[in-house]
Design an enzyme around this catalytic site. Structure first.
Site, PDB file in Angstrom:
ATOM      1  N   GLU A  27      25.291  33.167  45.007  1.00 55.02           N
ATOM      2  CA  GLU A  27      24.798  34.374  45.553  1.00 55.02           C
ATOM      3  C   GLU A  27      23.281  33.981  46.296  1.00 55.02           C
ATOM      4  OE1 GLU A  27      24.814  37.439  42.656  1.00 55.02           O
ATOM      5  OE2 GLU A  27      24.077  39.118  44.188  1.00 55.02           O
ATOM      6  N   ASN A 174      31.779  44.707  44.979  1.00 56.65           N
ATOM      7  CA  ASN A 174      31.184  43.952  43.792  1.00 56.65           C
ATOM      8  C   ASN A 174      30.840  45.113  43.062  1.00 56.65           C
ATOM      9  OD1 ASN A 174      30.373  41.710  42.075  1.00 56.65           O
ATOM     10  ND2 ASN A 174      28.402  42.858  42.584  1.00 56.65           N
ATOM     11  N   GLU A 175      31.128  45.158  41.541  1.00 59.99           N
ATOM     12  CA  GLU A 175      30.606  45.864  40.742  1.00 59.99           C
ATOM     13  C   GLU A 175      30.291  47.430  41.378  1.00 59.99           C
ATOM     14  OE1 GLU A 175      27.277  44.208  38.579  1.00 59.99           O
ATOM     15  OE2 GLU A 175      28.768  42.485  37.688  1.00 59.99           O
ATOM     16  N   TYR A 253      29.690  39.164  30.706  1.00 59.10           N
ATOM     17  CA  TYR A 253      28.320  38.098  30.485  1.00 59.10           C
ATOM     18  C   TYR A 253      28.078  37.841  29.048  1.00 59.10           C
ATOM     19  CZ  TYR A 253      27.134  37.673  35.394  1.00 59.10           C
ATOM     20  OH  TYR A 253      27.306  37.706  36.811  1.00 59.10           O
ATOM     21  N   GLU A 309      33.026  36.901  37.709  1.00 56.88           N
ATOM     22  CA  GLU A 309      31.677  36.625  37.135  1.00 56.88           C
ATOM     23  C   GLU A 309      31.898  36.517  35.691  1.00 56.88           C
ATOM     24  OE1 GLU A 309      28.565  39.024  38.788  1.00 56.88           O
ATOM     25  OE2 GLU A 309      29.145  39.174  40.450  1.00 56.88           O
ATOM     26  N   GLN A 358      26.099  31.315  37.821  1.00 55.69           N
ATOM     27  CA  GLN A 358      26.284  30.689  39.108  1.00 55.69           C
ATOM     28  C   GLN A 358      26.387  29.635  39.431  1.00 55.69           C
ATOM     29  OE1 GLN A 358      24.214  33.178  42.253  1.00 55.69           O
ATOM     30  NE2 GLN A 358      24.553  35.011  40.822  1.00 55.69           N
TER      31      GLN A 358
HETATM   32  O1  AHR Z   1      25.466  36.996  38.788  1.00 57.51           O
HETATM   33  C1  AHR Z   1      24.221  37.943  38.924  1.00 57.51           C
HETATM   34  C2  AHR Z   1      24.765  39.346  39.180  1.00 57.51           C
HETATM   35  O2  AHR Z   1      25.249  40.056  37.819  1.00 57.51           O
HETATM   36  C3  AHR Z   1      25.446  39.765  40.193  1.00 57.51           C
HETATM   37  O3  AHR Z   1      24.800  39.801  41.396  1.00 57.51           O
HETATM   38  C4  AHR Z   1      26.073  41.300  39.925  1.00 57.51           C
HETATM   39  O4  AHR Z   1      27.495  41.181  40.528  1.00 57.51           O
HETATM   40  C5  AHR Z   1      26.186  41.011  38.408  1.00 57.51           C
HETATM   41  O5  AHR Z   1      25.477  42.094  37.968  1.00 57.51           O
END
Ligand code: AHR
Length: 509
Positions: A27, A174-175, A253, A309, A358
């Protein structure tokens, strides 16, 4: 204590583990693109057309199957026409999500596709739904992939690229529930149908369109996206439905604290070690639950689940820009990765792709680059990806674990051994994670169905659970041969050091 045993039927291959679950994500965030992948042509860091050669060389060791770009949240602010043409005339913009810095658009479509070609990987381009338009998205795929003299193909040629590129994967937003527009799923599902209709297949470029999916346990989001397909319950051999998109995503995450204070990357207690691994093993639950929802609408599993992600998200390293998400990466991150891969392998029938967040200098990175010296470091997580390359496009094997010790963590049980396996031709690979911070663990591999004629084993561990690599000690955590593998009447007996990840490669007759 009961013996820990892993029963594996080597002659009963299951679904194929797509190599794309070993996908990556880059990103425009902090030092991922600028300083990470791209230093510009005038840099002292060895580069080709501005792209760092050491980064390319390291990622080639991982055989990375795809690279997602330009975001993330950035994707829904990104207007691709700003990143083409002569660099000096490209407009600037504010990267409002990540540090509020000014983005000069010097890395754009041509630079990304150049990187993709240098890496020998597949492009996964993430399109802008949040602040873009249908026409803008439609023209981007035309610019990228059309061969004739259409307006966008002609513009690409004016900018120096004659041949169209291949873009096998395209993200529709995205999101969308958050930074991608704060939409309700009912609203987004309609937009996803509309936008993906215009992401056309040009010049034999077959696009796999991925609609922005759920966060964590938001099953309702997945359910509404699945409903938007219409009937998908036809027999598996029936003609595929004219689906507007082919995959739905999921983001998850791992952290041990709260979104405000996620926990430190390198300073953690034993409890936080176990908590992180418990949170990582939640991926298994998420894949099961989202998979069940998808099965209700799509029993033939035509729609793919794309975990585009995932990874650890810790507090930034002290003294670094809070908006740049730069964190160190320890043996704990490596075990978080191995536990995720076990889950992806077990759900190979539904999970078609996953992307670590990432690749360079951001969150659970494979590579860290030093801003002053330019030195490149491979992280412990990098080594898990490297050790797992034989799982790419191999067939999953069920691993039945017995006698696995567990520990109470966060009101539930954490199994202290995680495992998965795959087979490709005459080789099988068994992955074994010992999550116990303090005790070694012996696992008997009860190998059935095919004769094992040889083996080699590799282990990733260190004296300290928080061990990590730095420019001064780049190999503090690096794989070495695992000697503690012995013949056993059932197959092999493997002793795993405390807090370790090991792979056992089996030669099969
Ligand atoms: O990976 C960092 C961020 O996490 C990304 O930009 C977003 O899609 C997510 O919230």
């Amino acid at each position: 204590m009961e013996q820990t045993t892993a029963v594996i039927d080597l002659d009963l291959p299951g679904p194929r583990i797509s190599r794309h679950v070993y996908g990556h994500f880059a990103e425009h965030l902090g030092r991922c693109i600028y300083g990470g992948f791209y230093v510009g042509e005038d840099s002292d860091v060895p580069n080709e057309r501005g792209i760092r050669l050491d980064v390319v060389e390291a990622l080639r060791e991982l055989d990375i199957p795809n690279l997602r770009w330009p975001g993330g949240c950035f994707a829904d602010d990104y207007h691709w026409r700003d990143g083409i043409g002569p660099r000096e005339t490209r407009p600037r913009m504010v990267n409002s999500h990540w540090g509020d810095v000014v983005e000069d658009n010097s890395f754009g479509t041509h630079e990304f596709m150049d990187l993709v070609e240098m890496l020998g990987t597949d492009a996964y381009v993430s399109g802008n739904v949040g602040s873009g338009s249908v026409a803008e998205m439609s023209e981007w795929i035309e610019y990228l992939t059309r061969a004739d003299d259409s307006p966008m193909a002609a513009l690409r040629r004016e900018n120096g690229r004659d041949e169209p590129w291949k873009v096998p994967f395209f993200g529709i937003g995205n999101e969308a529930w958050g930074c991608g527009g704060n939409l309700r799923v009912e609203q987004f599902a309609s937009l996803a149908r509309q936008y993906s209709t215009y992401v056309r297949n040009h010049a034999g470029n077959d696009v796999y369109r991925i609609a922005a999916g759920a966060s964590d346990g938001d099953l309702h989001w997945t359910e509404v996206l699945m409903q938007s397909f219409g009937p998908l319950d036809a027999p598996a051999d029936a003609a595929a439905p004219a689906a507007p998109f082919q995959g739905v995503s999921l983001h998850y995450y791992t952290f041990t604290g709260t979104w405000q204070d996620k926990g430190a990357a390198t300073e953690f207690s034993a409890d936080e070690w176990y908590l992180a691994l418990k949170k990582a093993s939640f991926m298994e639950h998420l894949l099961t639950r989202h998979g069940q929802v998808m099965d209700r609408y799509d029993p033939a599993k035509r729609v793919g689940l794309v975990v585009d992600e995932w990874g650890t998200w810790w507090n930034v390293e002290p003294g670094t820009n809070p908006g740049f998400l730069y964190q160190q990466n320890t043996l704990r991150d490596a075990l978080v990765a191995s536990v995720h891969f076990d889950a992806f392998h077990r759900h190979a029938d539904r999970v078609v792709m996953a992307n670590i967040a990432q690749t360079v200098n951001v969150l659970q990175a494979m590579l860290l680059t030093d801003p002053e010296s330019g030195a490149l470091v491979r992280t412990p997580s990098f080594h898990v990806f490297a050790m797992n390359t034989p799982h790419h496009d191999a067939d999953a094997l069920d691993v039945h674990l017995r006698g696995v010790p567990s520990r109470e963590v966060d009101g539930g049980e954490l199994a202290l051994v995680s495992a998965s396996a795959s087979v490709k031709g005459d080789t099988a690979l068994v992955s074994l994670s010992n999550l116990d911070a303090d005790a070694e663990r012996t696992v008997v591999l009860d190998l059935r169905g095919r004769e094992v004629t040889g083996h080699t084993a590799t282990v990733l561990t260190a004296a300290d659970t928080a061990a990590h690599n730095t420019p001064d000690a780049p190999d503090a955590v690096a794989p070495v041969a695992l000697e503690s593998v012995r013949p056993h009447e059932l197959g092999l007996e493997v002793t795993l050091p405390a807090h370790s990840y090991a792979t056992v490669s089996l030669d099969l007759a």
